[in-house]
Design an enzyme around this catalytic site. Structure first.
Site, PDB file in Angstrom:
ATOM      1  N   TYR A   1       0.847  -1.204   0.000  1.00 18.43           N
ATOM      2  CA  TYR A   1       0.000   0.000   0.000  1.00 18.43           C
ATOM      3  C   TYR A   1       0.877   1.247   0.000  1.00 18.43           C
ATOM      4  CZ  TYR A   1      -3.759   3.147   1.653  1.00 18.43           C
ATOM      5  OH  TYR A   1      -4.683   4.158   1.791  1.00 18.43           O
TER       6      TYR A   1
ATOM      7  N   GLY B   1       3.081   1.529  -3.103  1.00 17.29           N
ATOM      8  CA  GLY B   1       2.198   1.741  -4.257  1.00 17.29           C
ATOM      9  C   GLY B   1       1.743   3.188  -4.321  1.00 17.29           C
TER      10      GLY B   1
ATOM     11  N   TYR C   1      -5.012  -3.287  19.601  1.00 20.03           N
ATOM     12  CA  TYR C   1      -3.753  -3.928  19.197  1.00 20.03           C
ATOM     13  C   TYR C   1      -2.595  -3.265  19.929  1.00 20.03           C
ATOM     14  CZ  TYR C   1      -6.733  -5.610  15.353  1.00 20.03           C
ATOM     15  OH  TYR C   1      -7.752  -6.161  14.608  1.00 20.03           O
TER      16      TYR C   1
ATOM     17  N   GLY D   1      -2.186  -0.039  22.838  1.00 21.55           N
ATOM     18  CA  GLY D   1      -3.113   1.045  22.497  1.00 21.55           C
ATOM     19  C   GLY D   1      -2.506   2.413  22.704  1.00 21.55           C
TER      20      GLY D   1
ATOM     21  N   ARG E   1      -3.497   8.144  16.448  1.00 20.79           N
ATOM     22  CA  ARG E   1      -4.033   8.475  15.124  1.00 20.79           C
ATOM     23  C   ARG E   1      -4.825   9.768  15.262  1.00 20.79           C
ATOM     24  NH1 ARG E   1      -1.092   4.838  14.240  1.00 20.79           N
ATOM     25  NH2 ARG E   1      -1.368   3.039  12.850  1.00 20.79           N
TER      26      ARG E   1
ATOM     27  N   ASP F   1       3.195  -1.218  12.410  1.00 22.26           N
ATOM     28  CA  ASP F   1       2.066  -0.342  12.729  1.00 22.26           C
ATOM     29  C   ASP F   1       2.635   1.014  13.189  1.00 22.26           C
ATOM     30  OD1 ASP F   1      -1.077  -1.206  13.661  1.00 22.26           O
ATOM     31  OD2 ASP F   1      -0.303   0.706  14.367  1.00 22.26           O
TER      32      ASP F   1
HETATM   33  P1  NAD Z   1     -12.759   1.878   0.329  1.00 26.81           P
HETATM   34  O1  NAD Z   1     -12.063   0.567   0.413  1.00 26.81           O
HETATM   35  O2  NAD Z   1     -14.099   2.017   0.916  1.00 26.81           O
HETATM   36  O3  NAD Z   1     -12.861   2.364  -1.179  1.00 26.81           O
HETATM   37  C1  NAD Z   1     -11.997   1.970  -2.197  1.00 26.81           C
HETATM   38  C2  NAD Z   1     -12.844   1.682  -3.440  1.00 26.81           C
HETATM   39  O4  NAD Z   1     -11.976   1.326  -4.528  1.00 26.81           O
HETATM   40  C3  NAD Z   1     -13.798   0.504  -3.239  1.00 26.81           C
HETATM   41  O5  NAD Z   1     -15.069   0.836  -3.738  1.00 26.81           O
HETATM   42  C4  NAD Z   1     -13.156  -0.620  -4.039  1.00 26.81           C
HETATM   43  O6  NAD Z   1     -14.076  -1.573  -4.493  1.00 26.81           O
HETATM   44  C5  NAD Z   1     -12.495   0.169  -5.167  1.00 26.81           C
HETATM   45  N1  NAD Z   1     -11.386  -0.543  -5.805  1.00 26.81           N
HETATM   46  C6  NAD Z   1     -10.363  -1.200  -5.198  1.00 26.81           C
HETATM   47  N2  NAD Z   1      -9.537  -1.708  -6.126  1.00 26.81           N
HETATM   48  C7  NAD Z   1     -10.031  -1.355  -7.344  1.00 26.81           C
HETATM   49  C8  NAD Z   1      -9.644  -1.585  -8.674  1.00 26.81           C
HETATM   50  N3  NAD Z   1      -8.543  -2.300  -8.973  1.00 26.81           N
HETATM   51  N4  NAD Z   1     -10.407  -1.086  -9.690  1.00 26.81           N
HETATM   52  C9  NAD Z   1     -11.519  -0.373  -9.413  1.00 26.81           C
HETATM   53  N5  NAD Z   1     -11.956  -0.124  -8.156  1.00 26.81           N
HETATM   54  C10 NAD Z   1     -11.215  -0.604  -7.138  1.00 26.81           C
HETATM   55  O7  NAD Z   1     -11.752   2.947   0.970  1.00 26.81           O
HETATM   56  P2  NAD Z   1     -11.895   4.522   1.179  1.00 26.81           P
HETATM   57  O8  NAD Z   1     -11.674   4.787   2.605  1.00 26.81           O
HETATM   58  O9  NAD Z   1     -13.109   5.026   0.503  1.00 26.81           O
HETATM   59  O10 NAD Z   1     -10.594   5.035   0.405  1.00 26.81           O
HETATM   60  C11 NAD Z   1     -10.671   5.674  -0.859  1.00 26.81           C
HETATM   61  C12 NAD Z   1      -9.283   6.142  -1.267  1.00 26.81           C
HETATM   62  O11 NAD Z   1      -8.771   7.072  -0.302  1.00 26.81           O
HETATM   63  C13 NAD Z   1      -8.248   5.023  -1.373  1.00 26.81           C
HETATM   64  O12 NAD Z   1      -7.416   5.270  -2.480  1.00 26.81           O
HETATM   65  C14 NAD Z   1      -7.470   5.150  -0.091  1.00 26.81           C
HETATM   66  O13 NAD Z   1      -6.150   4.683  -0.245  1.00 26.81           O
HETATM   67  C15 NAD Z   1      -7.518   6.641   0.157  1.00 26.81           C
HETATM   68  N6  NAD Z   1      -7.350   6.940   1.597  1.00 26.81           N
HETATM   69  C16 NAD Z   1      -8.362   6.742   2.473  1.00 26.81           C
HETATM   70  C17 NAD Z   1      -8.172   6.993   3.820  1.00 26.81           C
HETATM   71  C18 NAD Z   1      -9.271   6.811   4.832  1.00 26.81           C
HETATM   72  O14 NAD Z   1      -8.980   6.951   6.024  1.00 26.81           O
HETATM   73  N7  NAD Z   1     -10.490   6.567   4.476  1.00 26.81           N
HETATM   74  C19 NAD Z   1      -6.919   7.435   4.277  1.00 26.81           C
HETATM   75  C20 NAD Z   1      -5.893   7.594   3.356  1.00 26.81           C
HETATM   76  C21 NAD Z   1      -6.126   7.353   2.010  1.00 26.81           C
HETATM   77  N1  UDP Z   2      -6.399  -1.094  15.625  1.00 25.48           N
HETATM   78  C1  UDP Z   2      -6.774  -1.665  16.834  1.00 25.48           C
HETATM   79  N2  UDP Z   2      -7.831  -2.517  16.844  1.00 25.48           N
HETATM   80  C2  UDP Z   2      -8.552  -2.816  15.726  1.00 25.48           C
HETATM   81  C3  UDP Z   2      -8.176  -2.216  14.500  1.00 25.48           C
HETATM   82  C4  UDP Z   2      -7.082  -1.372  14.499  1.00 25.48           C
HETATM   83  O1  UDP Z   2      -6.152  -1.424  17.875  1.00 25.48           O
HETATM   84  O2  UDP Z   2      -9.519  -3.593  15.836  1.00 25.48           O
HETATM   85  C5  UDP Z   2      -5.267  -0.140  15.628  1.00 25.48           C
HETATM   86  C6  UDP Z   2      -4.197  -0.455  14.595  1.00 25.48           C
HETATM   87  O3  UDP Z   2      -3.220  -1.338  15.113  1.00 25.48           O
HETATM   88  C7  UDP Z   2      -3.639   0.929  14.331  1.00 25.48           C
HETATM   89  C8  UDP Z   2      -4.834   1.864  14.521  1.00 25.48           C
HETATM   90  O4  UDP Z   2      -5.777   1.119  15.268  1.00 25.48           O
HETATM   91  O5  UDP Z   2      -2.656   1.259  15.285  1.00 25.48           O
HETATM   92  C9  UDP Z   2      -5.470   2.324  13.216  1.00 25.48           C
HETATM   93  O6  UDP Z   2      -5.725   1.182  12.457  1.00 25.48           O
HETATM   94  P1  UDP Z   2      -6.505   1.201  11.069  1.00 25.48           P
HETATM   95  O7  UDP Z   2      -6.523  -0.186  10.540  1.00 25.48           O
HETATM   96  O8  UDP Z   2      -7.799   1.900  11.223  1.00 25.48           O
HETATM   97  O9  UDP Z   2      -5.629   2.137  10.098  1.00 25.48           O
HETATM   98  P2  UDP Z   2      -4.080   2.522   9.959  1.00 25.48           P
HETATM   99  O10 UDP Z   2      -4.004   3.909  10.448  1.00 25.48           O
HETATM  100  O11 UDP Z   2      -3.223   1.598  10.778  1.00 25.48           O
HETATM  101  O12 UDP Z   2      -3.818   2.361   8.498  1.00 25.48           O
END
Ligand code: NAD
Ligand code: UDP
Length: 315
Positions: free
Chosen positions: A144, A147, A203, A206, A210, A272
């Site tokens: 991730y 990427g 996990y 704690g 975040r 983590d």
């Molecule tokens: P999410 O998993 O709900 O949404 C991701 C969407 O992308 C899903 O609908 C999934 O089906 C689709 N998808 C995955 N792989 C695909 C592919 N190969 N082709 C087409 N569709 C595909 O997650 P989200 O929280 O809505 O995140 C959306 C974006 O924001 C992501 O790129 C994520 O990395 C980024 N982001 C989110 C957060 C957050 O806290 N929500 C934080 C940092 C970055």
């Molecule tokens: N975490 C936790 N319990 C859970 C899920 C997550 O303690 O059931 C912790 C995880 O180890 C991390 C933080 O919560 O430290 C945020 O996790 P999340 O998966 O939401 O996103 P991250 O910020 O790690 O990508």
């Protein structure tokens, strides 16, 4: 009326963005392969004649005449992005290549949903955009993190080489209604566990921190960044600087739900990050943006959503 493409448009953030852009009178095409997203997230939009939902995988090229592209496709929860690491890298990297290629061809503005994960387990706190990060390139989060880092490189390269008009948001943990019940991220896990009076799985000890941003605040940031002057091509942090330990989050969720749940401690996953908090000065000055919804208020709305979801599941 603008034609706007959202990849990952049936996901958590994508569905909120689609709703907002339709409200503003745009034509929205949502692309999704439904890995973590679902038709249910956009069911309420399907009757809108200006909304199109297309099953498509962003690792394959896609063509449409559009004015703007929001590239959100990628699983965001560690559980889901670690399920098939090779696919996760392909989604970020090939997805970025395909969307940048499309933007170049049709002269569209293109927005990348990047992440605070580009900072890895950060040695600089709070995280500023100029910090290059501390990422383990061969760890379980690398598919991730690397990427997304490569996608940023592709974005700035297409901008420098081909003059593609880009925007990059580094998103910090965002939560709210329409997160999937089984998503695996901390806010949805804790709320669902608390509402079912099941153990709350913290996990490690704690003590890791975040910063949690409510979804409506983040979407406002997306729109402002997309509409910012064309000189805003560098990454911009979007997140809520309020910083909480995971244990504090667990305690808040227990209090707000009135749950009988006990906290249980489970092993901390590898790599983590210990701390995370955005420095949002850049977003404040460039976009006049800052989050409005504080954690308790956002959690209350999210708890209400999951309560209804769980009730509907039982019925
Ligand atoms: P999410 O998993 O709900 O949404 C991701 C969407 O992308 C899903 O609908 C999934 O089906 C689709 N998808 C995955 N792989 C695909 C592919 N190969 N082709 C087409 N569709 C595909 O997650 P989200 O929280 O809505 O995140 C959306 C974006 O924001 C992501 O790129 C994520 O990395 C980024 N982001 C989110 C957060 C957050 O806290 N929500 C934080 C940092 C970055
Ligand atoms: N975490 C936790 N319990 C859970 C899920 C997550 O303690 O059931 C912790 C995880 O180890 C991390 C933080 O919560 O430290 C945020 O996790 P999340 O998966 O939401 O996103 P991250 O910020 O790690 O990508």
């Amino acid at each position: 009326m603008k034609r706007i493409l959202i990849t990952g448009g049936a996901g958590f953030l994508g569905s909120h963005l689609a709703e907002r852009l339709l409200k503003e009178g745009n034509h929205v095409i949502a692309l999704d392969n439904f890995f973590t997203g679902s038709r249910a997230n956009v069911l309420h939009l399907l009757s809108n004649p200006y909304f199109e939902l297309v099953r498509h995988d962003v690792t394959q090229p896609y063509f449409a005449e559009v004015d703007e592209i929001y590239n959100l496709a990628c699983p965001a929860s560690p559980v889901h992005y670690q399920y098939n690491p090779i696919k996760t890298i392909k989604t970020s990297v090939l997805g970025a290549v395909n969307m940048l290629g499309l933007a170049k061809r049709v002269n569209a503005k293109v927005f990348q949903a990047s992440t605070s994960e580009v900072y890895g387990d950060p040695a600089v706190h709070p995280q500023v955009e100029s910090y290059w990060g501390n990422v383990n390139p061969i760890g379980i989060r690398a598919c991730y993190d690397e990427g997304k880092r490569c996608a940023e490189t592709l974005f700035v390269s297409y901008h420098a080489q081909n003059k593609v008009n880009i925007r990059i948001a580094r998103i910090f943990n965002t939560y709210g209604p329409r997160m999937d019940i089984g998503d695996g991220r901390v806010v949805s896990n804790f709320i669902v566990q608390a509402l079912q009076n099941k153990p709350i799985t913290v996990y490690g000890k704690g003590e890791q921190t975040r910063s949690f941003c409510f979804v409506s605040d983040l979407i406002e940031g997306f729109i402002r960044l997309m509409h910012a002057p064309d000189t805003c091509t560098e990454p911009v942090n979007l997140g809520n600087p309020g910083e909480f330990t995971i244990l504090e989050l667990a305690e808040k969720v227990i209090k707000l739900t009135g749950s009988k749940s006990q906290i249980v401690y489970e092993p901390l996953p590898q790599d983590d990050p210990m701390q995370r908090k955005p420095n949002i000065e850049k977003a404040q000055s460039l976009l006049q943006w800052q989050p409005k919804i504080q954690l308790e208020e956002g959690l209350t709305q999210t708890i209400q959503y999951f309560e209804e979801k769980l009730k509907a599941q039982k019925a």
